[in-house]
Design an enzyme around this catalytic site. Structure first.
Site, PDB file in Angstrom:
ATOM      1  N   GLU A  58      -7.859   3.345  -0.705  1.00 19.44           N
ATOM      2  CA  GLU A  58      -6.603   4.059  -0.953  1.00 19.44           C
ATOM      3  C   GLU A  58      -6.347   4.122  -2.463  1.00 19.44           C
ATOM      4  O   GLU A  58      -6.663   3.179  -3.181  1.00 19.44           O
ATOM      5  CB  GLU A  58      -5.477   3.253  -0.275  1.00 19.44           C
ATOM      6  CG  GLU A  58      -4.056   3.730  -0.522  1.00 19.44           C
ATOM      7  CD  GLU A  58      -3.012   2.712  -0.052  1.00 19.44           C
ATOM      8  OE1 GLU A  58      -3.277   1.483  -0.141  1.00 19.44           O
ATOM      9  OE2 GLU A  58      -1.941   3.147   0.400  1.00 19.44           O
ATOM     10  N   ASN A  72       0.870  10.050  -0.151  1.00 19.90           N
ATOM     11  CA  ASN A  72      -0.234   9.104  -0.277  1.00 19.90           C
ATOM     12  C   ASN A  72      -1.320   9.652   0.647  1.00 19.90           C
ATOM     13  O   ASN A  72      -1.229   9.517   1.868  1.00 19.90           O
ATOM     14  CB  ASN A  72       0.238   7.707   0.144  1.00 19.90           C
ATOM     15  CG  ASN A  72      -0.792   6.641  -0.164  1.00 19.90           C
ATOM     16  OD1 ASN A  72      -1.968   6.937  -0.374  1.00 19.90           O
ATOM     17  ND2 ASN A  72      -0.353   5.387  -0.191  1.00 19.90           N
ATOM     18  N   LYS A 131      -0.547   9.802   4.507  1.00 29.07           N
ATOM     19  CA  LYS A 131      -0.139   8.518   5.102  1.00 29.07           C
ATOM     20  C   LYS A 131       1.200   8.620   5.824  1.00 29.07           C
ATOM     21  O   LYS A 131       2.204   9.039   5.232  1.00 29.07           O
ATOM     22  CB  LYS A 131      -0.064   7.463   3.988  1.00 29.07           C
ATOM     23  CG  LYS A 131       0.219   6.036   4.441  1.00 29.07           C
ATOM     24  CD  LYS A 131       0.096   5.115   3.217  1.00 29.07           C
ATOM     25  CE  LYS A 131       0.323   3.654   3.552  1.00 29.07           C
ATOM     26  NZ  LYS A 131       0.122   2.802   2.335  1.00 29.07           N
ATOM     27  N   GLU A 149       6.485   2.656  -2.254  1.00 26.77           N
ATOM     28  CA  GLU A 149       5.868   3.826  -1.615  1.00 26.77           C
ATOM     29  C   GLU A 149       6.910   4.733  -0.969  1.00 26.77           C
ATOM     30  O   GLU A 149       6.772   5.957  -0.987  1.00 26.77           O
ATOM     31  CB  GLU A 149       4.836   3.380  -0.576  1.00 26.77           C
ATOM     32  CG  GLU A 149       3.585   2.802  -1.209  1.00 26.77           C
ATOM     33  CD  GLU A 149       2.476   2.628  -0.193  1.00 26.77           C
ATOM     34  OE1 GLU A 149       2.112   3.603   0.473  1.00 26.77           O
ATOM     35  OE2 GLU A 149       1.990   1.489  -0.053  1.00 26.77           O
ATOM     36  N   CYS A 178      -4.273   2.350   4.639  1.00 26.46           N
ATOM     37  CA  CYS A 178      -3.659   1.026   4.477  1.00 26.46           C
ATOM     38  C   CYS A 178      -2.794   0.609   5.659  1.00 26.46           C
ATOM     39  O   CYS A 178      -3.302   0.344   6.736  1.00 26.46           O
ATOM     40  CB  CYS A 178      -2.888   0.978   3.157  1.00 26.46           C
ATOM     41  SG  CYS A 178      -2.493  -0.710   2.623  1.00 26.46           S
ATOM     42  N   ASN A 215      -4.860  -0.966  -0.124  1.00 26.07           N
ATOM     43  CA  ASN A 215      -4.473  -1.845  -1.230  1.00 26.07           C
ATOM     44  C   ASN A 215      -3.443  -2.789  -0.610  1.00 26.07           C
ATOM     45  O   ASN A 215      -2.278  -2.407  -0.454  1.00 26.07           O
ATOM     46  CB  ASN A 215      -3.757  -1.083  -2.352  1.00 26.07           C
ATOM     47  CG  ASN A 215      -4.647  -0.216  -3.224  1.00 26.07           C
ATOM     48  OD1 ASN A 215      -4.851  -0.491  -4.402  1.00 26.07           O
ATOM     49  ND2 ASN A 215      -5.155   0.868  -2.672  1.00 26.07           N
TER      50      ASN A 215
END
Lengths: 318, 318
Positions: free
Chosen positions: A47, A106, A123, A142, A172, A197
């Site tokens: 990621e 993301n 994501k 995020e 993730c 991550n």
């Protein structure tokens, strides 16, 4: 047809905030070369592979744009696409996407062996918070920087160069949510690519979970969800200390029985490979996890009816 | 309030077809006594605990009724209820339920420490087939003998004697389906009780999975789903060779981080115990698995829209 695909997880060590994009891309090219030399035709990167995990920092305004890709490919990352195509290797890579409308996701892409983009993903399960936590050195922003993914969990059918594999992507935190896996499983997915991550410990000093426990969690959910959906999975970390904030490693390749067939041993740049026999998915898909025969969606309504918990009442008198 | 509950898994060794009900019940009383002597206030027995795993046999007509309970409790099992109440111990037990209307369910109950029935459950995920497999010595005829459970996955709030725990039940194959866990998770479940009878290998001679792999699968799904729903879980086997057909053991107690805190070491009658701190569920429920903050049901629609797989098309030209 023997449906075997040699794949690599290209774990990356830490990328500091001060590292140049050229330096990071050079590391990725070396990982790509090593994977290709070992015969891999698919390489999975982490990621947000081109940068540090910038959501740990509060960044305002246009300063955020330096971490984002306005198109994919673009001149900054073109050398990776060129080298992969020359080697006949495809790849998954995660990156921060900035759209023409100014939205950020993301995101990840799956690039085929001929250099074409086979699939895009954004994501869905964004962790963290919108507002920065007061007095914390490190943030998890995020939810501030990214919009929630709006593409669902699409599965993609590869061509003969990847044995007609049915492939899906997560990023993730998605891997901890069985719903992500099940939506792909309901499309017959045979290989799930995941970059991550993941914090190695509470970067702000909490002590309830250490790196060992967090690595265990990461591996456990990958194994169990691969088994429960009878799919291969490749989960790949950006690992190590980024500007004093630790990330777990533990990148792994997992078979459709949930067994680890290869796992990274370091917190640095490291390639692991395995031969994935896609037909090993068939036993699970045809027997234990024959969804058409055994799932009972009429009993699952609450899963899509609401997001949160509704507890049964506390008994007044018992 | 310290919310600690001492619980036991009462794994049972094999029960042969010829074993008398009295003999089997006597074994259960001994397990109950041992668990109580070790301080447990909750004892989890296996699926179909009062009999052999009869769905491996083709049984016609009224001969099936001897394996079923027409009410619960009933005179055959009353000694278990009486002893438990005298000891102040509650229990989960699986049994074949025959209703007044002539329907059969693979069911379970949760009996409180005062002997009252706190909850009832009927197995949703019935494995096996309706029609017997030709030329097979052993069958798996749950889909023939039982109706699909029609009670959903209800969670029950216990009283102070069990620390106001939110409890849920599954039976055997249910534990391999993340939907079972999530429906309970969405009710804030803190302790899931599961009984199982799981084949140790293909009883008809197939060799793709051995007892080691099948035990791994059982443990893996219990650990991961406990973690992903931040709940304790107690999974309890009927184990060993029943009339030549093997069942796995591996009964375990799993914490909300997915870690095994106790596990059976035999394929025989065996009690394992652990102290369950229900408040260990809070970290997961409030952070990583704060469902209200992080789930995205609008992306999960397919999970409740259909049972089976729809694959992406094979590419004609790529």
């Amino acid at each position: 047809m023997v449906r075997v695909l040699r794949a690599a997880a290209a774990q990356m060590g830490p990328t500091q905030k001060a590292d140049s994009r050229e330096h990071t891309l050079h590391r990725m090219l070396r990982l790509l070369d090593e994977a290709a030399a070992r015969g891999a035709t698919l390489v999975v990167f982490p990621e947000l592979a081109f940068t540090t995990f910038f959501p740990r920092w509060l960044i305002e305004g246009e300063a955020l744009d330096q971490y984002c890709e306005r198109s994919m490919p673009n001149p900054d990352v073109q050398p990776l696409f060129d080298r992969a195509r020359a080697l006949g290797v495809g790849f998954y890579v995660g990156y921060a996407e900035l759209t023409a409308e100014g939205r950020r996701y993301n995101g990840s892409i799956l690039v085929d062996r001929d250099g074409s983009i086979l699939g895009r993903y954004r994501k869905v399960h964004l962790p963290g918070s919108v507002e920065p936590r007061a007095n914390a050195r490190y943030q998890q922003l995020e939810k501030r920087y990214f919009d929630y993914g709006d593409l669902g969990f699409p599965a993609f059918r590869a061509g003969p160069a990847w044995r007609d594999a049915i492939m899906g992507m997560m990023i993730c935190n998605d891997r901890r949510w069985p719903e992500s896996w099940r939506v792909l499983g309901l499309q017959g997915v045979e290989l799930v690519c995941i970059g991550y991550n993941s914090a190695a410990y509470d970067p702000n000093g909490g002590s309830t979970e250490d790196a060992s426990l967090r690595t265990f969690h990461s591996t456990l959910v990958t194994q169990a969800n691969a088994y429960m959906n009878a799919t291969w999975a490749i989960a790949v970390a950006k690992a190590g200390e980024e500007d004093g904030s630790g990330l777990i490693g533990g990148s792994c390749i997992v078979d459709p029985n949930g067994r680890i067939v290869a796992q990274a041993q370091t917190l640095a740049d490291e390639v692991i490979t395995a031969d994935l026999d896609l037909d090993l998915c068939r036993q699970g898909k045809e027997k234990m996890f024959n969804f058409a025969a055994h799932r009972r969606p009429e009993q699952y309504a609450v899963i899509t009816e609401r997001a949160g918990v509704v507890e049964p009442a506390v008994l007044e008198d018992h």
